[in-house]
Structure formats: C-alpha cells, structure tokens
Design an enzyme around this catalytic site. Sequence first.
Site, PDB file in Angstrom:
ATOM      1  N   ASN A  74       0.855  -1.183   0.000  1.00 46.19           N
ATOM      2  CA  ASN A  74       0.000   0.000   0.000  1.00 46.19           C
ATOM      3  C   ASN A  74       0.899   1.245   0.000  1.00 46.19           C
ATOM      4  O   ASN A  74       1.703   1.444   0.922  1.00 46.19           O
ATOM      5  CB  ASN A  74      -0.888  -0.046   1.251  1.00 46.19           C
ATOM      6  CG  ASN A  74      -1.846   1.119   1.317  1.00 46.19           C
ATOM      7  OD1 ASN A  74      -1.455   2.258   1.042  1.00 46.19           O
ATOM      8  ND2 ASN A  74      -3.076   0.870   1.685  1.00 46.19           N
ATOM      9  N   HIS A 106       0.987   6.218   1.800  1.00 43.60           N
ATOM     10  CA  HIS A 106       1.705   7.169   2.646  1.00 43.60           C
ATOM     11  C   HIS A 106       2.927   7.796   1.977  1.00 43.60           C
ATOM     12  O   HIS A 106       3.505   8.742   2.505  1.00 43.60           O
ATOM     13  CB  HIS A 106       2.002   6.559   4.013  1.00 43.60           C
ATOM     14  CG  HIS A 106       0.711   6.280   4.729  1.00 43.60           C
ATOM     15  ND1 HIS A 106      -0.187   7.291   5.026  1.00 43.60           N
ATOM     16  CD2 HIS A 106       0.122   5.129   5.123  1.00 43.60           C
ATOM     17  CE1 HIS A 106      -1.258   6.754   5.591  1.00 43.60           C
ATOM     18  NE2 HIS A 106      -1.101   5.453   5.665  1.00 43.60           N
ATOM     19  N   HIS A 163      -5.589   3.729  -1.803  1.00 41.66           N
ATOM     20  CA  HIS A 163      -6.918   4.093  -1.295  1.00 41.66           C
ATOM     21  C   HIS A 163      -7.204   5.545  -1.663  1.00 41.66           C
ATOM     22  O   HIS A 163      -6.534   6.450  -1.171  1.00 41.66           O
ATOM     23  CB  HIS A 163      -6.905   3.908   0.233  1.00 41.66           C
ATOM     24  CG  HIS A 163      -8.216   4.156   0.901  1.00 41.66           C
ATOM     25  ND1 HIS A 163      -8.382   4.027   2.259  1.00 41.66           N
ATOM     26  CD2 HIS A 163      -9.435   4.544   0.425  1.00 41.66           C
ATOM     27  CE1 HIS A 163      -9.634   4.304   2.595  1.00 41.66           C
ATOM     28  NE2 HIS A 163     -10.289   4.630   1.491  1.00 41.66           N
ATOM     29  N   ARG A 202      -9.297   8.294  -0.910  1.00 45.63           N
ATOM     30  CA  ARG A 202     -10.263   8.659   0.132  1.00 45.63           C
ATOM     31  C   ARG A 202     -11.103   9.833  -0.328  1.00 45.63           C
ATOM     32  O   ARG A 202     -10.693  10.625  -1.180  1.00 45.63           O
ATOM     33  CB  ARG A 202      -9.535   9.029   1.430  1.00 45.63           C
ATOM     34  CG  ARG A 202      -8.787   7.874   2.063  1.00 45.63           C
ATOM     35  CD  ARG A 202      -8.228   8.270   3.410  1.00 45.63           C
ATOM     36  NE  ARG A 202      -9.269   8.350   4.409  1.00 45.63           N
ATOM     37  CZ  ARG A 202      -9.495   7.436   5.353  1.00 45.63           C
ATOM     38  NH1 ARG A 202      -8.717   6.383   5.451  1.00 45.63           N
ATOM     39  NH2 ARG A 202     -10.472   7.585   6.205  1.00 45.63           N
ATOM     40  N   ARG A 261      -6.788  12.803   1.039  1.00 46.53           N
ATOM     41  CA  ARG A 261      -5.685  13.210   1.917  1.00 46.53           C
ATOM     42  C   ARG A 261      -4.339  12.623   1.490  1.00 46.53           C
ATOM     43  O   ARG A 261      -3.303  13.147   1.855  1.00 46.53           O
ATOM     44  CB  ARG A 261      -5.977  12.864   3.372  1.00 46.53           C
ATOM     45  CG  ARG A 261      -5.923  11.391   3.681  1.00 46.53           C
ATOM     46  CD  ARG A 261      -6.117  11.122   5.138  1.00 46.53           C
ATOM     47  NE  ARG A 261      -7.481  11.339   5.571  1.00 46.53           N
ATOM     48  CZ  ARG A 261      -8.031  10.724   6.629  1.00 46.53           C
ATOM     49  NH1 ARG A 261      -7.303   9.910   7.361  1.00 46.53           N
ATOM     50  NH2 ARG A 261      -9.276  10.937   6.969  1.00 46.53           N
ATOM     51  N   GLU A 315      -8.593   0.582  -3.166  1.00 47.20           N
ATOM     52  CA  GLU A 315      -9.430   0.623  -1.960  1.00 47.20           C
ATOM     53  C   GLU A 315     -10.416   1.770  -2.091  1.00 47.20           C
ATOM     54  O   GLU A 315     -10.026   2.900  -2.416  1.00 47.20           O
ATOM     55  CB  GLU A 315      -8.575   0.846  -0.724  1.00 47.20           C
ATOM     56  CG  GLU A 315      -7.781  -0.363  -0.332  1.00 47.20           C
ATOM     57  CD  GLU A 315      -7.035  -0.131   0.972  1.00 47.20           C
ATOM     58  OE1 GLU A 315      -7.305   0.868   1.670  1.00 47.20           O
ATOM     59  OE2 GLU A 315      -6.171  -0.945   1.279  1.00 47.20           O
ATOM     60  N   THR A 333      -8.172   3.458   8.343  1.00 47.40           N
ATOM     61  CA  THR A 333      -9.398   2.656   8.292  1.00 47.40           C
ATOM     62  C   THR A 333      -9.504   1.871   9.594  1.00 47.40           C
ATOM     63  O   THR A 333      -8.829   0.871   9.787  1.00 47.40           O
ATOM     64  CB  THR A 333      -9.353   1.722   7.077  1.00 47.40           C
ATOM     65  OG1 THR A 333      -9.015   2.507   5.935  1.00 47.40           O
ATOM     66  CG2 THR A 333     -10.699   1.066   6.851  1.00 47.40           C
ATOM     67  N   GLU A 360     -10.883  -9.344   2.806  1.00 47.35           N
ATOM     68  CA  GLU A 360      -9.616  -9.007   3.468  1.00 47.35           C
ATOM     69  C   GLU A 360      -9.914  -8.892   4.955  1.00 47.35           C
ATOM     70  O   GLU A 360     -10.745  -8.077   5.369  1.00 47.35           O
ATOM     71  CB  GLU A 360      -9.043  -7.706   2.912  1.00 47.35           C
ATOM     72  CG  GLU A 360      -7.713  -7.381   3.590  1.00 47.35           C
ATOM     73  CD  GLU A 360      -6.912  -6.302   2.893  1.00 47.35           C
ATOM     74  OE1 GLU A 360      -6.986  -6.172   1.659  1.00 47.35           O
ATOM     75  OE2 GLU A 360      -6.196  -5.579   3.614  1.00 47.35           O
ATOM     76  N   HIS A 398      -3.505  -4.648   7.672  1.00 47.33           N
ATOM     77  CA  HIS A 398      -3.633  -3.500   8.563  1.00 47.33           C
ATOM     78  C   HIS A 398      -2.749  -3.673   9.797  1.00 47.33           C
ATOM     79  O   HIS A 398      -2.895  -4.627  10.538  1.00 47.33           O
ATOM     80  CB  HIS A 398      -5.066  -3.226   9.028  1.00 47.33           C
ATOM     81  CG  HIS A 398      -5.237  -1.796   9.444  1.00 47.33           C
ATOM     82  ND1 HIS A 398      -5.595  -0.801   8.569  1.00 47.33           N
ATOM     83  CD2 HIS A 398      -5.025  -1.193  10.628  1.00 47.33           C
ATOM     84  CE1 HIS A 398      -5.629   0.355   9.195  1.00 47.33           C
ATOM     85  NE2 HIS A 398      -5.280   0.153  10.445  1.00 47.33           N
TER      86      HIS A 398
HETATM   87  N1  PXP Z   1      -5.719  -3.199   3.891  1.00 47.47           N
HETATM   88  C1  PXP Z   1      -6.690  -2.249   3.936  1.00 47.47           C
HETATM   89  C2  PXP Z   1      -8.031  -2.606   3.421  1.00 47.47           C
HETATM   90  C3  PXP Z   1      -6.414  -0.951   4.404  1.00 47.47           C
HETATM   91  O1  PXP Z   1      -7.375  -0.027   4.425  1.00 47.47           O
HETATM   92  C4  PXP Z   1      -5.103  -0.657   4.816  1.00 47.47           C
HETATM   93  C5  PXP Z   1      -4.767   0.726   5.301  1.00 47.47           C
HETATM   94  O2  PXP Z   1      -5.007   1.651   4.337  1.00 47.47           O
HETATM   95  C6  PXP Z   1      -4.122  -1.660   4.738  1.00 47.47           C
HETATM   96  C7  PXP Z   1      -4.467  -2.936   4.294  1.00 47.47           C
HETATM   97  C8  PXP Z   1      -2.717  -1.420   5.120  1.00 47.47           C
HETATM   98  O3  PXP Z   1      -2.615  -1.120   6.472  1.00 47.47           O
HETATM   99  P1  PXP Z   1      -1.266  -0.543   7.035  1.00 47.47           P
HETATM  100  O4  PXP Z   1      -1.033   0.755   6.338  1.00 47.47           O
HETATM  101  O5  PXP Z   1      -1.521  -0.407   8.495  1.00 47.47           O
HETATM  102  O6  PXP Z   1      -0.192  -1.552   6.710  1.00 47.47           O
END
Ligand code: PXP
Length: 242
Positions: free
Chosen positions: A10, A13, A46, A48, A52, A73, A104, A154, A193
């Site tokens: 992901n 960030h 994602h 949003r 952001r 996402e 999330t 997921e 997550h």
């Molecule tokens: N899976 C989903 C569906 C998420 O929303 C997120 C966070 O955006 C992640 C995985 C990844 O989580 P993390 O950034 O905490 O590794």
Amino acid sequence: MIQRLRLGVNIDHVATIRNARGGDHPDPVRAAQIVALCGGDGITAHLREDRRHIRDEDIARIQAATDLPLNFEMAATDEMLEFALRHRPHAACIVPERREERTTEGGLDAAGQHNRLAPIVARLSDAGIRVSLFIAPEERQIEAAMKLRAPVVELHTGEYAHAEGEQVAIELRRLSDMAALAAKNGIEPHAGHGLTYDNVQPVAAIPQLAELNIGHYLIGEAIFTGLEPAVLRMRELMDAAR
Ligand code: PXP
C-alpha cells in the site's frame, strides 16, 4: 502444499509525504515501480473522499507505470463506484470510511449494509473487477460476504496488531478460524492492517491466506533503509513463515 503468499504494498503514505508540501515529490508512482522491480505482487492505493493522500490522477498514473495488479481501496459510495468503473483496476477492496478517522479503523459492516453493498458488488463484478470486502474476522461478516457473492475478503488485522499479552493468541485464532471459514466457502481470504516485521509471521503462517496488504510500516521503514530493502525484508519474513 501451501500456496505462495502474495504481498500487496500500500503506497498511500508516499502520497501523504508528498501532499505535506503540496508538490510532486515523493511520487507514489516511483514507489509502485520500485515495488514491481523488487518482487512485490501488487499495489494497493486508497482514494479517500478527502483525497488526503492518493489523488484522482495518481490511479491512472500507477496503472500506466506498472504491470502489477492494482487493488483499489474504495468506500461504498456512488462517486467511488463510478471512479472504479472508469479505471477498471484489477481489484476493488471496499472499506468503511469515516472522515474523522486517522486510518481505516474498523471493518466494513457487510452484514448490516447488505442492501447498500449488493448493487456495488454486482456492478464491480459485472465489470470484471475482483471485489474484496475489508471485514473484521467475524463469522457473521463472512456469511454476509457469501450472500454478497464477494470472491475475496480481506480480514482486518488491526485488533491483532494492537493486542497485548494473552489477547494476541485470541486475535490470531480469530484470524485463522475466519480464513479457514472463508476458504471453505470458496472465498479467497486476504489480510492486512498494522502489520510489521515483528508481527507479520504468525499471520503469514495461516495457510489459507493468499495475500497480505501492508503499507504504513513499510513506507516508514523505507525512510530509513529504502523501499526495496524494506519490501525484500517483509517478503523474506513472510516466506520463512510459510
Ligand atoms: N488493507 C486495507 C483494506 C487498508 O485499508 C489498509 C490501510 O489503508 C491496509 C491494508 C494497510 O494497512 P497498514 O497501512 O496499516 O499496513
């Protein structure tokens, strides 16, 4: 034989850091290309409602820049549905979204929102997009995913990641039981997550899981070591746990 566990990275960030100055650097597209070069199996992003981190134009740029499957996402809104149908990502992971949350925070209430979700899942599926539902590891949510005919769930690993002491084993058990239940019913289970080098292995060892999606920790580590070594280290830990 246990199947190979895919790693979806992901890259939200990277965009968070970019947006802190409002310019173009660091570019999440460059992150996606590095992930592709070092053996990541997919890119997760994602979009949003408040934009952001990932911006609208990033999605097409990521799709054009790598051949890796994009896991998009999205909240269950008309705006995001139309966006997904226009961009046709490989997969769409439906997540709950509250404007005030930092990330999330909980799973999607697939059970309570059946009527809202059913047409969205159907339209995405009809367009050839693989739908995934980001749910808490609870039996009623798996049952709801079955009713919605979602091919993928997921499992939210946030409770596991934040657990301490005896609770860790309890949360792990929930994840493992629900991965087994999903697989038994023909749903491919993924998880994600809050996963880190320290907590990923017990999750990676759950045999039914096909994919982990990991973001914040990897991007944080990338600041210190670079993105490629961070992805390779996570990959190594996942493989060692299988
Ligand atoms: N899976 C989903 C569906 C998420 O929303 C997120 C966070 O955006 C992640 C995985 C990844 O989580 P993390 O950034 O905490 O590794």
